[in-house]
Motif scaffolding. Structure first.
Motif, mmCIF file in Angstrom:
data_model
loop_
_atom_site.group_PDB
_atom_site.id
_atom_site.type_symbol
_atom_site.label_atom_id
_atom_site.label_comp_id
_atom_site.label_asym_id
_atom_site.label_seq_id
_atom_site.Cartn_x
_atom_site.Cartn_y
_atom_site.Cartn_z
ATOM 1 N N ILE A 119 48.860 50.260 48.220
ATOM 2 C CA ILE A 119 48.656 49.657 46.885
ATOM 3 C C ILE A 119 47.354 48.867 46.952
ATOM 4 N N SER A 120 46.430 49.190 46.070
ATOM 5 C CA SER A 120 45.084 48.618 46.189
ATOM 6 C C SER A 120 44.668 47.802 44.970
ATOM 7 N N PRO A 121 43.679 46.929 45.156
ATOM 8 C CA PRO A 121 43.172 46.092 44.057
ATOM 9 C C PRO A 121 41.995 46.765 43.347
ATOM 10 N N SER A 148 44.509 50.294 41.467
ATOM 11 C CA SER A 148 44.706 49.264 40.444
ATOM 12 C C SER A 148 44.627 49.917 39.068
ATOM 13 N N GLU A 149 45.435 49.414 38.167
ATOM 14 C CA GLU A 149 45.406 49.918 36.784
ATOM 15 C C GLU A 149 44.054 49.637 36.125
ATOM 16 N N HIS A 150 43.302 48.678 36.681
ATOM 17 C CA HIS A 150 42.006 48.318 36.084
ATOM 18 C C HIS A 150 40.880 49.260 36.529
ATOM 19 N N GLY A 196 45.481 42.879 47.894
ATOM 20 C CA GLY A 196 45.475 42.262 46.572
ATOM 21 C C GLY A 196 45.633 40.765 46.681
ATOM 22 N N SER A 197 46.178 40.179 45.637
ATOM 23 C CA SER A 197 46.259 38.721 45.590
ATOM 24 C C SER A 197 47.408 38.192 46.455
ATOM 25 N N THR A 198 47.298 36.951 46.812
ATOM 26 C CA THR A 198 48.345 36.307 47.617
ATOM 27 C C THR A 198 49.663 36.276 46.842
ATOM 28 N N ALA A 347 40.688 26.914 45.612
ATOM 29 C CA ALA A 347 41.254 28.182 45.124
ATOM 30 C C ALA A 347 40.194 29.287 45.193
ATOM 31 N N GLU A 348 40.668 30.534 45.285
ATOM 32 C CA GLU A 348 39.726 31.659 45.353
ATOM 33 C C GLU A 348 39.068 31.833 43.977
ATOM 34 N N THR A 349 37.719 31.795 43.934
ATOM 35 C CA THR A 349 37.013 31.912 42.654
ATOM 36 C C THR A 349 36.753 33.378 42.312
HETATM 37 P P1 NAD Z 1 46.746 41.998 42.347
HETATM 38 O O1 NAD Z 1 47.604 41.368 43.367
HETATM 39 O O2 NAD Z 1 46.857 41.544 40.956
HETATM 40 O O3 NAD Z 1 46.997 43.578 42.292
HETATM 41 C C1 NAD Z 1 46.817 44.382 43.417
HETATM 42 C C2 NAD Z 1 47.622 45.663 43.254
HETATM 43 O O4 NAD Z 1 49.009 45.361 43.279
HETATM 44 C C3 NAD Z 1 47.384 46.408 41.960
HETATM 45 O O5 NAD Z 1 47.333 47.800 42.243
HETATM 46 C C4 NAD Z 1 48.599 46.060 41.130
HETATM 47 O O6 NAD Z 1 48.907 47.042 40.151
HETATM 48 C C5 NAD Z 1 49.667 45.996 42.183
HETATM 49 N N1 NAD Z 1 50.844 45.187 41.859
HETATM 50 C C6 NAD Z 1 50.925 44.094 41.068
HETATM 51 N N2 NAD Z 1 52.185 43.605 41.066
HETATM 52 C C7 NAD Z 1 52.919 44.399 41.871
HETATM 53 C C8 NAD Z 1 54.284 44.413 42.287
HETATM 54 N N3 NAD Z 1 55.145 43.488 41.875
HETATM 55 N N4 NAD Z 1 54.691 45.386 43.123
HETATM 56 C C9 NAD Z 1 53.830 46.319 43.575
HETATM 57 N N5 NAD Z 1 52.531 46.369 43.215
HETATM 58 C C10 NAD Z 1 52.066 45.407 42.386
HETATM 59 O O7 NAD Z 1 45.270 41.838 42.908
HETATM 60 P P2 NAD Z 1 43.919 42.220 42.168
HETATM 61 O O8 NAD Z 1 43.696 41.181 41.120
HETATM 62 O O9 NAD Z 1 43.929 43.645 41.807
HETATM 63 O O10 NAD Z 1 42.857 42.046 43.349
HETATM 64 C C11 NAD Z 1 42.183 40.872 43.629
HETATM 65 C C12 NAD Z 1 42.751 40.216 44.868
HETATM 66 O O11 NAD Z 1 42.713 41.112 45.974
HETATM 67 C C13 NAD Z 1 41.953 39.027 45.317
HETATM 68 O O12 NAD Z 1 42.815 37.951 45.622
HETATM 69 C C14 NAD Z 1 41.269 39.483 46.573
HETATM 70 O O13 NAD Z 1 40.920 38.480 47.462
HETATM 71 C C15 NAD Z 1 42.249 40.435 47.125
HETATM 72 N N6 NAD Z 1 41.617 41.392 48.044
HETATM 73 C C16 NAD Z 1 41.893 41.299 49.376
HETATM 74 C C17 NAD Z 1 41.272 42.162 50.274
HETATM 75 C C18 NAD Z 1 41.574 42.092 51.734
HETATM 76 O O14 NAD Z 1 41.351 43.086 52.411
HETATM 77 N N7 NAD Z 1 42.061 41.002 52.268
HETATM 78 C C19 NAD Z 1 40.399 43.134 49.810
HETATM 79 C C20 NAD Z 1 40.146 43.198 48.461
HETATM 80 C C21 NAD Z 1 40.780 42.318 47.577
#
Ligand code: NAD
Length: 500
Positions: A119-121, A148-150, A196-198, A347-349
């Protein structure tokens, strides 16, 4: 024009089952045969690089060079690393068998896990597809990939996989939002690799725990760049600009805090301001532009909130102060005089913002850099490599670049991941490739007639001999080996006779 692979109508329903059904057809070929597909994927990416940039740019507003340098080059680097290293990294690994188990052979076999859910961002939509897919295919796992849906890059990854002659369902691309991701996880993959996000990472871990599904969590960051006063200032400033602004600051390992030592602070900040003002910001058509815009409106709002909060708390915005708070082409913003309670301090900007802080001592720099819930990567800049290394070792993060920035993740042989709120697990490198494999421990005993001394029956005599053998084996005596041999042989002979 992109081509469909394997079926453009694939939906989440039954995806994990389809991947599981396809798993044997990927586990059967040798690693060499599997990575031959990766070589074809590499060729397809190289040949279609301009089209890839077009699709990624349409979904992200990034500059073309940002896409080329980080997404395409970075993805190819991981693919090539897998091609060259997967066979060795996943070969059976012989490990020493202790003398107490003489005659046996011990090894670790790295077997495919089965089905990997990725699952990717939205911030690196091409790289975040290609890198985990390459590692998973090398390890022999089928993949269900949810972008990501975006930033769906609709049809692009499928079409590249088709060019690379991937069999249907080795990789399925399933489009949709978080609910689709949750549905896929509920279907019980063998592992989930989430980036993705924390906040979402915590939800993924909680849902995975219900089924005891192992997780890799690559989450957010608040990376510190520590600049001592003996550096080449021009180079450190150039590093800060790239580290803070590449991908318009939307990198998990973006420089989000710049700590500059007293002695050069008053020179560093004006140079950083001049550099930020010289950044060419355009969603370009020809590669002639440094940074583009923000990917999502939601992230624009986060940046606006951080800037407004910092201003209200007395921070000085030294560049980009005339940004209207909504244009997705947020200009680079150098910010100083930031109070500790400002959002931007902790916080992460995730935007093109360069907060600069002043520090005096090495200990202070370490303490302030470590005063974060995140711990992804960081960088330390100094001509004194002993000091830089000492500080690097003291940082509570998953990776540190010395006199460089975002360099650890640019090295495909290095495992990547963080600590604390930045997540857990490692991907890439040997450790990361093996994280997509099942490490099976094996002991092979050629001798079928010997009854082991530690098997039944237990008797008083055996107890005594075992004690003597143990005392010899674990002692520090000079004659430990002869004594071990003596009591070991006695124990073995006794065991043969003691059979009931
Ligand atoms: P997000 O957490 O909102 O979404 C990430 C993915 O998770 C999306 O594909 C989304 O559709 C999916 N998702 C959302 N809710 C879910 C659920 N309940 N169950 C399963 N999947 C779900 O993150 P984002 O806004 O897309 O990305 C930005 C974040 O990603 C930032 O915090 C960034 O630091 C982080 N990031 C981390 C790395 C790393 O390798 N550490 C790399 C790139 C981005």
């Amino acid at each position: 024009m992109t081509k469909p692979y394997p079926d453009p109508q694939l939906t989440a329903a039954g995806a994990i089952e389809r991947a599981r059904a396809a798993a044997p057809s990927l586990a059967r070929p040798t690693i060499k045969e599997r990575v031959a597909h990766l070589a074809r994927l590499r060729s397809a990416i190289l040949a279609r690089r301009e089209e890839i940039i077009d699709v990624v740019q349409a979904d992200t507003r990034k500059s073309r060079s940002d896409i080329l340098v980080s997404e395409i080059f970075g993805g190819l680097d991981v693919v090539l690393w897998c091609e060259k290293n997967a066979a060795d990294a996943l070969a059976d690994e012989k490990v020493p068998t202790p003398l107490t188990m003489m005659g046996k052979k011990s090894l670790i076999a790295y077997e495919p896990l089965g089905v990997l859910l990725v699952i990717s961002p939205w911030n690196y939509p091409f790289y975040q597809a290609i890198a985990p897919i390459a590692l998973a295919i090398a390890a022999g796992d089928t993949v269900v990939y949810k972008p990501s849906e975006h930033t769906p890059l609709t049809g692009l990854i499928e079409s590249l996989l088709e060019d690379a002659s991937f069999a249907p369902n080795w990789v399925q691309i399933i489009y949709g939002d978080g609910a689709v991701g949750a549905d896929l996880l509920a279907q019980g993959p063998d592992k989930v690799m989430f980036t993705g996000s924390t906040a979402t990472g915590k939800k993924i871990m909680a849902a995975a725990a219900e089924q005891l599904i192992p997780v890799e969590l690559e989450l957010g960051g608040k990376d510190a760049m520590i600049v001592f006063d003996d550096v080449d200032i021009d180079r450190a400033v150039a590093g800060a600009l790239w580290g803070g602004l590449t991908s318009t600051g939307q990198s998990c390992t973006s420089v989000e805090r710049i700590y500059v030592q007293d002695g050069i602070y008053d020179v560093f900040v004006p140079a950083l301001v001049a550099g930020a003002q010289a950044i060419k910001q355009v969603v370009d058509a020809d590669g002639d532009g440094d940074i583009g815009g923000m990917v999502t409106e939601a992230q624009v709002r986060v940046v606006a909130e951080h800037i407004a909060d910092a201003k209200a708390k007395g921070a000085t915005v030294r560049t980009g102060a005339d940004w209207d708070g909504s244009n997705p082409l947020i200009p680079p913003m150098v910010i100083t005089d930031i109070p500790g309670d400002a959002l931007i301090a902790s916080a992460e900007t995730f935007g093109p913002v360069l907060p600069v802080y002043r520090f005096t001592t090495e200990a202070e720099a370490i303490e302030r850099a470590n005063a974060s819930d995140f711990g992804l990567t960081g960088s330390v800049w100094s001509k004194d490599l002993d000091r830089a290394t000492r500080v690097a070792r003291a940082l509570r993060v998953g990776g540190v670049s010395i006199n460089n920035v975002m360099a650890t993740e640019a090295t495909p042989a290095l495992p990547f991941g963080g600590v604390g709120n930045s997540g857990m697990g490692r991907y890439k490198g040997v450790a990361g490739l093996r994280a997509f494999a099942h490490a099976k421990s094996m002991v092979i005993d050629k001798d079928s007639s010997v009854i082991e001394a530690n098997w039944f029956p237990y008797t008083k005599e055996k107890h005594e001999l075992f004690t003597q053998m143990m005392l010899a084996w674990f002692s520090d005596r000079a004659d430990r080996l002869p004594r071990f041999a003596l009591f070991g042989t006695k124990l073995e002979n006794y065991s043969k006779k003691a059979r009931r």
